[in-house]
Design a protein around this motif. Sequence first.
Motif, mmCIF file in Angstrom:
data_model
loop_
_atom_site.group_PDB
_atom_site.id
_atom_site.type_symbol
_atom_site.label_atom_id
_atom_site.label_comp_id
_atom_site.label_asym_id
_atom_site.label_seq_id
_atom_site.Cartn_x
_atom_site.Cartn_y
_atom_site.Cartn_z
ATOM 1 N N ALA A 1 0.914 -1.222 -0.215
ATOM 2 C CA ALA A 1 -0.164 0.172 -0.030
ATOM 3 C C ALA A 1 0.811 1.169 0.000
ATOM 4 N N MET A 2 0.296 2.258 -0.672
ATOM 5 C CA MET A 2 1.386 3.556 -0.838
ATOM 6 C C MET A 2 0.272 4.549 -0.274
ATOM 7 N N SER A 3 0.165 4.658 1.290
ATOM 8 C CA SER A 3 -0.687 5.719 1.440
ATOM 9 C C SER A 3 0.058 7.172 1.577
ATOM 10 N N ASP B 1 -4.820 6.613 -0.370
ATOM 11 C CA ASP B 1 -3.936 5.539 -0.641
ATOM 12 C C ASP B 1 -3.994 5.478 -2.142
ATOM 13 N N THR C 1 -2.485 3.237 -3.964
ATOM 14 C CA THR C 1 -2.463 2.061 -4.867
ATOM 15 C C THR C 1 -4.036 1.278 -4.706
ATOM 16 N N ASP C 2 -4.906 2.077 -4.256
ATOM 17 C CA ASP C 2 -6.374 1.815 -3.877
ATOM 18 C C ASP C 2 -7.053 2.910 -3.372
ATOM 19 N N ASP D 1 -5.825 2.307 -8.798
ATOM 20 C CA ASP D 1 -4.358 2.444 -8.709
ATOM 21 C C ASP D 1 -3.440 3.406 -9.386
ATOM 22 N N THR E 1 -0.650 4.488 -8.969
ATOM 23 C CA THR E 1 0.730 4.067 -9.255
ATOM 24 C C THR E 1 1.034 3.431 -10.368
ATOM 25 N N LYS E 2 -0.036 2.728 -11.105
ATOM 26 C CA LYS E 2 -0.164 2.052 -12.260
ATOM 27 C C LYS E 2 -0.322 3.071 -13.549
ATOM 28 N N ASP F 1 8.284 8.276 -9.973
ATOM 29 C CA ASP F 1 7.349 7.623 -9.418
ATOM 30 C C ASP F 1 6.981 8.266 -7.799
#
Length: 185
Positions: free
Chosen positions: A2-4, A42, A44-45, A123, A125-126, A164
Amino acid sequence: PAMSQSFGVEAAGSKVTFLMNAPLEKIHGEAPDSVAGDLHIDLTDVTKSTGLVKVDLDKLTLYQQKRAKEGEEYGERKKDDTQNEHARAWLEIGSDAPAETREKHRWVEFKIEKVLSVQPQTDVTKMTGPERKITAVVMGDFRLHGRVSKKRMPIEVTFKFDGDKPVSAAVKSTSPLSIGLEEHD
């Protein structure tokens, strides 16, 4: 993983406006540089994100446009000091309200509890590029004048990345939030 990421809301450059339509007048409200709060996103989600956005009503100014009868054009937009004093009294943030009451009612809050309908994907990050844009609907508790109501608001979020690494997130509503006077006493 997770990237919060937590983002503090920058008041400078923020803008809150409203429009109240009545048969013979339009009341416009503007509160520049009035937004504060924190968003916990978040990346990633995005659906797992939360936040609290606050608007400082001390920075609110009202303007009105009047017309003599329906069907006629509205007149020039003008600031009416008496109308602004009445609005501050109604909101209990005027100079005649006790300090504790003024401070309690000074802030309009929107507590974001759910994020739905994320497009093009949840997401971030994608996604690629230095600027990544999504749309979504946020839901939560809207508090005005000490009364809470459930609200949904469509938003657009533009994330700026340095490679990124997320650098900022610019959030704006894509349609007005409807607020009833009765539901907030």
